[in-house]
Design an enzyme around this catalytic site. Structure first.
Site, short mmCIF file in Angstrom:
data_model
loop_
_atom_site.label_atom_id
_atom_site.label_comp_id
_atom_site.label_asym_id
_atom_site.label_seq_id
_atom_site.Cartn_x
_atom_site.Cartn_y
_atom_site.Cartn_z
N TYR A 73 0.86 -1.19 -0.01
CA TYR A 73 -0.03 0.06 -0.15
C TYR A 73 0.79 1.27 0.02
CZ TYR A 73 -5.01 -0.66 0.35
OH TYR A 73 -6.33 -0.65 0.08
N GLU A 75 -0.54 4.92 -0.31
CA GLU A 75 -1.15 6.03 -0.43
C GLU A 75 -0.35 7.50 -0.37
OE1 GLU A 75 -3.62 3.93 1.42
OE2 GLU A 75 -5.62 4.53 0.73
N ASP A 219 -6.84 14.45 -24.70
CA ASP A 219 -7.17 13.12 -24.29
C ASP A 219 -6.42 12.26 -25.30
OD1 ASP A 219 -7.75 10.59 -23.62
OD2 ASP A 219 -9.82 11.12 -23.13
N THR A 245 -4.50 6.69 -21.53
CA THR A 245 -4.31 5.41 -20.93
C THR A 245 -2.93 5.02 -21.41
OG1 THR A 245 -5.49 4.70 -22.85
CG2 THR A 245 -6.72 4.78 -21.02
N LYS A 248 -2.95 1.58 -25.10
CA LYS A 248 -3.13 1.39 -26.30
C LYS A 248 -2.11 1.51 -27.24
CE LYS A 248 -7.95 3.28 -25.44
NZ LYS A 248 -7.94 3.91 -23.95
N ARG A 254 -2.75 -1.96 -18.57
CA ARG A 254 -3.80 -1.20 -18.48
C ARG A 254 -3.45 -0.25 -17.42
NH1 ARG A 254 -7.03 -3.68 -21.84
NH2 ARG A 254 -8.66 -2.12 -21.47
N1 DSN Z 1 -12.54 1.61 -24.64
C1 DSN Z 1 -11.69 2.65 -25.18
C2 DSN Z 1 -11.81 2.28 -26.71
O1 DSN Z 1 -11.57 1.39 -27.20
O2 DSN Z 1 -11.34 3.11 -27.53
C3 DSN Z 1 -12.11 4.16 -25.05
O3 DSN Z 1 -12.24 4.12 -23.77
#
Ligand code: DSN
Length: 439
Positions: A73, A75, A219, A245, A248, A254
């Site tokens: 942990y 925090e 974003d 994120t 991707k 993730r």
């Molecule tokens: N789920 C993502 C995507 O596939 O683009 C977006 O959050």
């Protein structure tokens, strides 16, 4: 429960050997779950994965994300924690933060958001009060739920105003964005989205945000890897906040990050913790650090440019076969395709492609007359196939398969679907995915 698809017959010597080989402790303790994980590995190995938000992480990222860092942990932030015993965790998080700042040329980084939606919610917490106006791209136009769309908390607790794309070009019209921003005076303007095939004009959005006194949030979840690799312009110097994120095009675990100018560092940090989250997922932080280390290497730039080149080629091949690409093509990793002219709904096409071993997602297209759960389009992308080193010369085959299967979805010819599935498997066998223990 029944045996997972694609797994060896349960109880067979082959099954026991296969499960025990890569994860012996899990195979012994929970063979059902071990079998499911192996079935997923097999599925990922055997199929052509074209969902633009998916990828294959490296073996190094996988290893980092399954470690004893789970057990801790922490925090707070490095040097300012609410638990003792942070001698190592502080170093792990600092490494991730410093790498994030360097890769994206931003003054501040917070690597703790659990995923993209919590990261964006933290932005609201940092800059808005309930009921405040935010301006973002409409979901059916290619935006994201968390950019103020109605069914999301961000559109319920805040007042979401939306821009779209032009009907004639399929592209964002910055004059529309400016008019809306001047009329509505949003606290925050989001640029970026989930189905945007064209370059995002960060400088243009920044001009509008400055003129209207809004915080500009880029974003970049979809294009973070392209930006890191120099295959898409960077939002640094333009955006006040960058939200992304990490799984991707960036090819990490993730997770998510918020980056910003020094001015907004404190507000964002306080919004993430204690505002929204508890303890950070340290095993994910470590894997983010590994992915950022990989993203700083020259071969990552080659990958990023190849993702774009492959998408462009695939788009040209599909357009040549009569597919209607939103905006006429792509500048990045993603193609949004309206199947209305093919007389096949997006979901029917996506399901047939899935049966053929080609994994895409059904997607709304701008001005769609069908419902989001049964829309007119599909969305495809090239990050995962590029990571597998599938050559550019294969894009013609990929387009031909998509064309054949979409046609078969209309006629109901499953023989064709089965033939494509075996051809896809051959290509996958020739280009093993990184990170998968299967041969
Ligand atoms: N789920 C993502 C995507 O596939 O683009 C977006 O959050």
């Amino acid at each position: 429960m029944t045996a997972p698809a694609h797994a060896p017959a349960p109880g067979s010597a082959c099954a026991a050997a296969a499960l025990g080989a890569t994860r012996p402790a899990l195979a012994a303790a929970d063979p059902v779950l071990a079998g499911l994980i192996e079935a997923e590995e097999r599925l990922q190995a055997d199929t052509l994965r074209l969902i633009p938000s998916e990828n294959y992480v490296s073996a190094a990222v996988l290893e980092a994300s399954g470690t004893v860092l789970q057990n801790k942990y922490s925090e707070g932030y490095p040097g300012r924690r609410y638990y003792e015993g942070q001698q190592v965790i502080d170093q792990v998080e600092t490494l991730a933060v410093e790498r994030a700042k360097a890769v994206f040329s931003m003054e501040h980084a917070n690597v703790q958001p659990y995923s993209g939606s919590p990261a964006n919610l933290a932005v609201y917490l940092a800059f808005c009060a309930p009921g405040d106006t935010v301006l973002g791209m409409g979901l059916p136009m290619g935006g994201h739920l968390t950019h103020g769309w109605g069914v999301s908390a961000t559109g319920t607790w805040f007042r979401g105003v939306r821009y779209g794309v032009r009907r004639d070009t399929g592209r964002v019209d910055l004059d529309e964005v400016r008019d809306l921003a001047l009329a509505e005076r949003p606290k925050v303007i989001f640029c970026g989205g989930t189905a945007v095939p064209r370059t995002i004009d960060f400088a243009g959005f920044a001009d509008i945000a400055r003129e209207t006194g809004a915080v500009l949030v880029a974003d970049i979840a979809h294009i973070a890897g392209l930006i890191a690799g120099g295959a898409h312009p960077s939002p640094a110097r333009y955006a006040d906040v960058v939200s992304t994120t990490t799984h991707k095009t960036l090819r990490g675990p993730r997770g998510a990050m918020l980056l910003s100018t020094a001015e907004h560092a404190r507000a964002l940090d306080r919004a993430v913790f204690p505002g929204l989250q508890g303890g950070p997922h340290n095993q994910t932080t470590a894997a983010i650090a590994v992915a950022l280390g990989e993203a700083a290497r020259p071969d990552f730039s080659d990958y990023a440019h190849q993702v774009v080149a492959n998408a462009r080629l695939l788009g040209e091949e599909l357009a040549g076969r009569g597919f209607d690409l939103i905006s006429g093509g792509t500048d990045n990793h993603l193609l949004l395709i309206d199947l209305t002219g093919k007389d096949v709904p997006g979901k029917v096409a996506a399901k047939a492609l899935d049966r053929a071993g080609i994994v895409v997602n059904h997607n709304s297209v701008p001005y769609d007359t069908r419902k989001p759960f049964d829309p007119s389009g599909i969305r495809i992308g090239t990050p995962a196939l590029t990571t597998r080193s599938i050559p550019a010369s294969a894009m013609a085959d990929v387009a031909a398969w998509i064309d054949t299967v979409v046609d078969a979805a209309r006629t109901g010819d499953e023989t064709v679907v089965a033939r494509v599935r075996s051809e896809v498997k051959e290509l996958m066998d020739a280009h093993p995915a990184p990170g998968l223990p299967l041969a």
